[in-house]
Design a protein around this motif. Structure first.
Motif, short mmCIF file in Angstrom:
data_model
loop_
_atom_site.label_atom_id
_atom_site.label_comp_id
_atom_site.label_asym_id
_atom_site.label_seq_id
_atom_site.Cartn_x
_atom_site.Cartn_y
_atom_site.Cartn_z
N UNK A 127 50.05 24.83 -17.19
CA UNK A 127 49.32 25.97 -17.26
C UNK A 127 47.91 25.49 -17.56
N UNK A 128 47.79 24.63 -18.34
CA UNK A 128 46.48 24.03 -18.98
C UNK A 128 45.77 23.52 -17.76
N UNK A 129 46.30 22.83 -17.04
CA UNK A 129 45.71 22.12 -15.72
C UNK A 129 45.21 23.23 -14.98
N UNK A 141 47.84 33.12 -9.12
CA UNK A 141 49.23 33.97 -9.12
C UNK A 141 50.36 32.79 -9.31
N UNK A 142 51.25 33.06 -10.26
CA UNK A 142 52.48 32.53 -10.73
C UNK A 142 53.58 33.15 -10.25
N UNK A 200 62.14 31.09 -18.03
CA UNK A 200 61.22 31.52 -19.36
C UNK A 200 61.13 32.92 -19.14
N UNK A 201 61.29 33.47 -20.30
CA UNK A 201 61.39 35.18 -20.10
C UNK A 201 59.97 35.59 -19.98
N UNK A 202 59.74 36.91 -19.68
CA UNK A 202 58.50 37.37 -19.22
C UNK A 202 57.57 37.37 -20.51
N UNK A 203 57.97 37.92 -21.65
CA UNK A 203 56.98 37.76 -22.71
C UNK A 203 56.48 36.45 -23.09
N UNK A 204 57.52 35.58 -23.07
CA UNK A 204 57.36 34.10 -23.39
C UNK A 204 56.26 33.44 -22.36
N UNK A 205 56.64 33.92 -21.25
CA UNK A 205 55.69 33.10 -20.14
C UNK A 205 54.31 33.56 -20.29
N UNK A 206 54.07 35.17 -20.64
CA UNK A 206 52.77 35.57 -20.52
C UNK A 206 52.03 35.03 -21.84
N UNK A 207 53.00 34.78 -22.94
CA UNK A 207 52.20 34.12 -24.20
C UNK A 207 51.53 32.79 -23.91
N UNK A 208 52.60 31.96 -23.17
CA UNK A 208 51.94 30.64 -22.81
C UNK A 208 50.82 30.84 -22.09
N UNK A 209 50.81 31.63 -20.98
CA UNK A 209 49.67 31.88 -20.04
C UNK A 209 48.24 32.04 -20.99
N UNK A 210 48.42 33.06 -21.78
CA UNK A 210 47.36 33.63 -22.70
C UNK A 210 47.06 32.45 -23.57
N UNK A 211 47.76 31.57 -24.12
CA UNK A 211 47.44 30.53 -24.77
C UNK A 211 46.73 29.40 -23.94
N UNK A 212 47.04 29.28 -22.65
CA UNK A 212 46.15 28.54 -21.98
C UNK A 212 45.08 29.04 -21.34
N UNK A 213 44.66 30.20 -21.70
CA UNK A 213 43.42 30.94 -21.18
C UNK A 213 43.74 31.43 -19.86
#
Length: 243
Positions: A127-129, A141-142, A200-213
């Motif tokens: 996600x960072x990349x 789009x993921x 990876x559940x929805x809320x967790x994936x969204x959290x990861x994505x927000x963390x990555x910008x």
């Protein structure tokens, strides 16, 4: 010992997943055109492009697109299928993309080409990349599996024939991972492969994505465009970066 994804995406993969057609890819690209502000002058990355179904469909519509995948076998097929189209197909690891910062306008990661790694830090690095190579206001789009749908509809065993090739698929859940053991038998003998994807559940994936910008703007449950819900077939997250 090699990781499962270094072995599984070879010639036999094309037989196991033969049902994924160019026609489906064309319909999905048409939906992506609805969801994203795509313009011909933009540069698009099809991340984990496989045999290039979506890459080629985009190029045929006149978009500038690059395909990247780890599998040299699938990339070879993509090159052959794209004859007459000027598509760069590049071999690379999605954790360390061979591109400069802010190079792409759009990054697509389709059909569960995420969650391949045991360690969360590796999946987060992907996600960072994506964030790193996207331009400011770039879009992504993921398209990922939905854990609840997988748990509800998992078929433990299926056996089928494809042109005198026997394909046996065993499926199970191991903690956070959905796993598949594939056995292929034909005149050349028997070959076995594994697949193992972190659910990876929805809320967790969204959290990861927000963390990555990566800021999610829309969440769909399928390529028909239905809104995401807990029982949706897929998790298709659409959004942008703001640098």
């Amino acid at each position: 010992m090699s990781n499962w994804y270094e072995k599984s995406f070879g010639e036999d993969y094309l037989t196991v997943y033969k049902h994924r057609s160019r026609q489906d890819a064309s319909r999905e690209v048409a939906k992506l055109e609805e969801w994203l502000p795509l313009r011909k002058k933009q540069l698009i990355l099809d991340l984990c492009c496989g045999m290039g179904r979506h890459t080629i469909a985009l190029a045929r519509k006149g978009f500038s697109v690059v395909g990247l995948d780890l599998s040299s076998t699938l990339l070879s097929h993509a090159v052959r299928e794209s004859e007459g189209l000027a598509i760069p197909f590049i071999r690379g690891d999605m954790r360390n993309l061979p591109f400069v910062d802010n190079q792409f306008d759009v990054v697509l990661n389709l059909f569960t080409s995420f969650g391949y790694f045991e360690e969360d830090e590796d999946n987060l690095q992907v996600l960072g990349e994506i964030h790193r190579i996207l331009k400011s206001q770039g879009h992504f789009v993921i398209d990922f599996l939905n854990r609840f749908a997988v748990e509800r509809s998992l078929v433990p065993l299926s056996v089928r024939e494809e042109e005198n090739i026997s394909i046996r698929e065993e499926r199970w859940i191991d903690g956070e991972f959905v796993c598949k053991h594939i056995t292929i038998t034909d005149e050349r003998g028997t070959r076995e492969y594994e697949e193992r994807v972190k659910m990876i559940e929805y809320s967790r994936l969204r959290q990861w994505m927000e963390q990555a910008g990566l800021h999610v703007q829309k969440a769909y449950g399928n390529f028909a465009g239905d809104p995401y819900a807990k029982d949706s077939e897929r998790m298709i997250l659409v959004g942008c970066v703001d640098k």
